[in-house]
Design a protein around this motif. Structure first.
Motif, mmCIF file in Angstrom:
data_model
loop_
_atom_site.group_PDB
_atom_site.id
_atom_site.type_symbol
_atom_site.label_atom_id
_atom_site.label_comp_id
_atom_site.label_asym_id
_atom_site.label_seq_id
_atom_site.Cartn_x
_atom_site.Cartn_y
_atom_site.Cartn_z
ATOM 1 N N ASN A 27 0.813 -1.232 0.000
ATOM 2 C CA ASN A 27 0.000 0.000 0.000
ATOM 3 C C ASN A 27 0.836 1.267 0.000
ATOM 4 O OD1 ASN A 27 -1.497 -2.118 2.114
ATOM 5 N ND2 ASN A 27 -2.839 -1.205 0.587
ATOM 6 N N TYR A 29 1.024 7.437 3.105
ATOM 7 C CA TYR A 29 2.169 8.147 3.679
ATOM 8 C C TYR A 29 1.935 8.592 5.117
ATOM 9 C CZ TYR A 29 5.092 8.174 -0.457
ATOM 10 O OH TYR A 29 5.920 7.798 -1.483
ATOM 11 N N GLU A 30 0.689 8.684 5.517
ATOM 12 C CA GLU A 30 0.401 9.051 6.901
ATOM 13 C C GLU A 30 0.988 8.014 7.866
ATOM 14 O OE1 GLU A 30 -1.519 9.370 4.361
ATOM 15 O OE2 GLU A 30 -2.866 11.078 4.520
ATOM 16 N N ASN A 34 -6.090 0.421 3.341
ATOM 17 C CA ASN A 34 -6.592 0.804 2.013
ATOM 18 C C ASN A 34 -7.440 2.070 2.052
ATOM 19 O OD1 ASN A 34 -6.319 -2.418 1.832
ATOM 20 N ND2 ASN A 34 -5.902 -1.514 -0.161
ATOM 21 N N ARG A 77 -12.779 6.110 0.773
ATOM 22 C CA ARG A 77 -11.665 6.503 -0.101
ATOM 23 C C ARG A 77 -12.170 6.624 -1.527
ATOM 24 N NH1 ARG A 77 -7.670 2.430 -1.737
ATOM 25 N NH2 ARG A 77 -6.855 3.784 -3.306
ATOM 26 N N SER A 94 -6.589 8.988 -5.696
ATOM 27 C CA SER A 94 -7.631 8.284 -4.927
ATOM 28 C C SER A 94 -7.358 8.405 -3.434
ATOM 29 C CB SER A 94 -7.765 6.835 -5.381
ATOM 30 O OG SER A 94 -6.539 6.175 -5.331
ATOM 31 N N LYS A 113 -7.358 8.655 0.480
ATOM 32 C CA LYS A 113 -7.859 7.701 1.482
ATOM 33 C C LYS A 113 -8.422 8.405 2.712
ATOM 34 C CE LYS A 113 -4.692 3.993 0.280
ATOM 35 N NZ LYS A 113 -3.610 3.102 0.733
HETATM 36 N N1 MTE Z 1 -4.348 8.799 0.381
HETATM 37 C C1 MTE Z 1 -3.728 9.247 1.490
HETATM 38 N N2 MTE Z 1 -4.452 9.878 2.426
HETATM 39 N N3 MTE Z 1 -2.400 9.068 1.679
HETATM 40 C C2 MTE Z 1 -1.604 8.458 0.741
HETATM 41 O O1 MTE Z 1 -0.385 8.338 0.944
HETATM 42 N N4 MTE Z 1 -1.503 7.392 -1.464
HETATM 43 C C3 MTE Z 1 -2.114 7.405 -2.804
HETATM 44 C C4 MTE Z 1 -3.582 6.989 -2.747
HETATM 45 N N5 MTE Z 1 -4.285 7.669 -1.666
HETATM 46 C C5 MTE Z 1 -2.227 7.994 -0.454
HETATM 47 C C6 MTE Z 1 -3.620 8.153 -0.574
HETATM 48 C C7 MTE Z 1 -1.419 6.558 -3.766
HETATM 49 S S1 MTE Z 1 0.081 7.149 -4.323
HETATM 50 C C8 MTE Z 1 -1.948 5.401 -4.231
HETATM 51 S S2 MTE Z 1 -1.231 4.548 -5.532
HETATM 52 C C9 MTE Z 1 -3.148 4.807 -3.627
HETATM 53 O O2 MTE Z 1 -3.655 5.590 -2.544
HETATM 54 C C10 MTE Z 1 -2.816 3.420 -3.104
HETATM 55 O O3 MTE Z 1 -3.961 2.773 -2.683
HETATM 56 P P1 MTE Z 1 -3.872 1.289 -2.098
HETATM 57 O O4 MTE Z 1 -2.853 1.294 -1.004
HETATM 58 O O5 MTE Z 1 -5.237 0.943 -1.612
HETATM 59 O O6 MTE Z 1 -3.429 0.426 -3.264
#
Ligand code: MTE
Length: 319
Positions: A82, A85-86, A222, A227, A238, A240
């Motif tokens: 996944n 970054y948080e 996820n 999300r 996308s 989260k």
């Molecule tokens: N949303 C938040 N809040 N923080 C994040 O670091 N990373 C993004 C996105 N949404 C991210 C985020 C990135 S770079 C991607 S590719 C996808 O979430 C990854 O989703 P997954 O881990 O469900 O595959």
């Protein structure tokens, strides 16, 4: 610890999809700007038992309109590899993300709306038309997956929010709690994570708010409990764990655009013929099988979304 980074041109094409190396690079760019950094120590955090009160809502009925041309990604792969970054700037955050507190969870809706509101997640889930959709997901780092999301069309949430006619954009913002999510202590990132869409994008049939995956509530890693899934755009769109929805006339400054506008823009539509400044976007690596498959324009969703960009050809639609 001081770190030295080779110049971007040194990177070989073959290195472009090595995500751990890529992420280190990304962190190094920030670290060089920020000065010394401490590397977070690993440390296993106990996985919490499934404690999501929405579990009883799943599985939801599949909407057969949204089909795939490829096998589904193995659940374990999609839920243990996944970006969040948080909880850390590497792929193995699934244990650390168990610290995300998903109840109570309130979504705040404001900006250019008839009436600002706050709504609890379980009340929202009860109001929304839940369904399952099979979607592709293409990360800007050139890995990809195909997953069954559960959730509801973003349009249903926009309708609930009742934006004014003057609203041109919708901004979605992740929670802000550095004590719970230590990545948010990394001051060189512009927390909280923010993403945005035009109203036309947000009300397109494909724009989806995912609340579950593989017939179960969304795992924390996820992006529980809400999300975004915009499968024609690179995955960083996308956002989260959405806590806030804002309608505005101005285009929002989004998270990665603020970090590195030359590499990650507002539009971020998938296009195999426009390389990232540091690597090719022509193909993608499927999680689990490591198979390399050609990337498609709009990630294969051109029929549904290409019209959204007519007249916007002067914009940086692909970064
Ligand atoms: N949303 C938040 N809040 N923080 C994040 O670091 N990373 C993004 C996105 N949404 C991210 C985020 C990135 S770079 C991607 S590719 C996808 O979430 C990854 O989703 P997954 O881990 O469900 O595959």
């Amino acid at each position: 610890m001081w770190v030295h980074r080779r110049p971007g041109w040194y990177l070989k094409e073959s290195a472009a999809t090595d995500e751990s190396a890529y992420l280190n690079r990304r962190e190094l760019v920030a670290a060089i700007a920020a000065g010394p950094i401490l590397l977070a120590s690993g440390g296993a955090l106990a996985q919490r038992a499934t404690d999501d009160p929405s579990a009883k809502l799943y599985p939801v009925k599949r909407n057969e309109k949204f089909t795939l041309d490829r096998p589904l990604t193995d659940e374990k792969e999609a839920t243990t590899y996944n970006n969040f970054y948080e909880f850390g700037s590497h792929k193995t955050i699934s244990k650390a993300a168990q610290d995300l507190k998903i109840r109570p969870w309130t979504l705040s809706i404001g900006g250019l709306v008839e009436k600002p509101m706050q709504i609890g997640i379980d009340e929202l889930l009860a109001k929304m038309p839940l369904e399952e959709r099979l979607y592709r997901h293409r990360c800007v780092e050139a890995w990809a997956m195909a997953v069954p999301w559960s959730g509801f069309p973003l349009k249903a949430l926009v309708d609930l929010a009742k934006p004014l006619g003057s609203a041109k954009y919708v901004t979605m913002t992740t929670f802000m709690d550095p004590a719970m999510a230590p990545g948010q202590k990394q001051f060189w990132y512009p927390w909280p994570y923010v993403e945005g869409l035009t109203m036309a994008e947000a009300t397109n049939d494909l724009a989806f708010i995912a609340t579950g995956i593989y017939g179960k509530p969304m795992p924390r890693q996820n992006g529980a409990p809400l999300r975004l899934a915009t499968p024609w755009k690179y995955g960083f769109k996308s956002v989260k764990s959405i806590a806030k929805l804002d309608f505005s006339e101005q285009r929002p400054a989004t998270f990665w655009e603020t970090v590195q506008a030359s590499e990650y823009g507002f539009w971020a539509n998938v296009n195999p013929s426009i390389p990232h400044p540091r690597w090719s976007q022509e193909s993608e690596r499927m999680l689990g099988t490591n198979e390399r498959v050609p990337t498609k324009l709009f990630n294969g969703y051109g029929e549904q979304v290409a019209d959204l960009y007519k007249g916007l050809e002067k914009e940086r639609l692909w970064a």
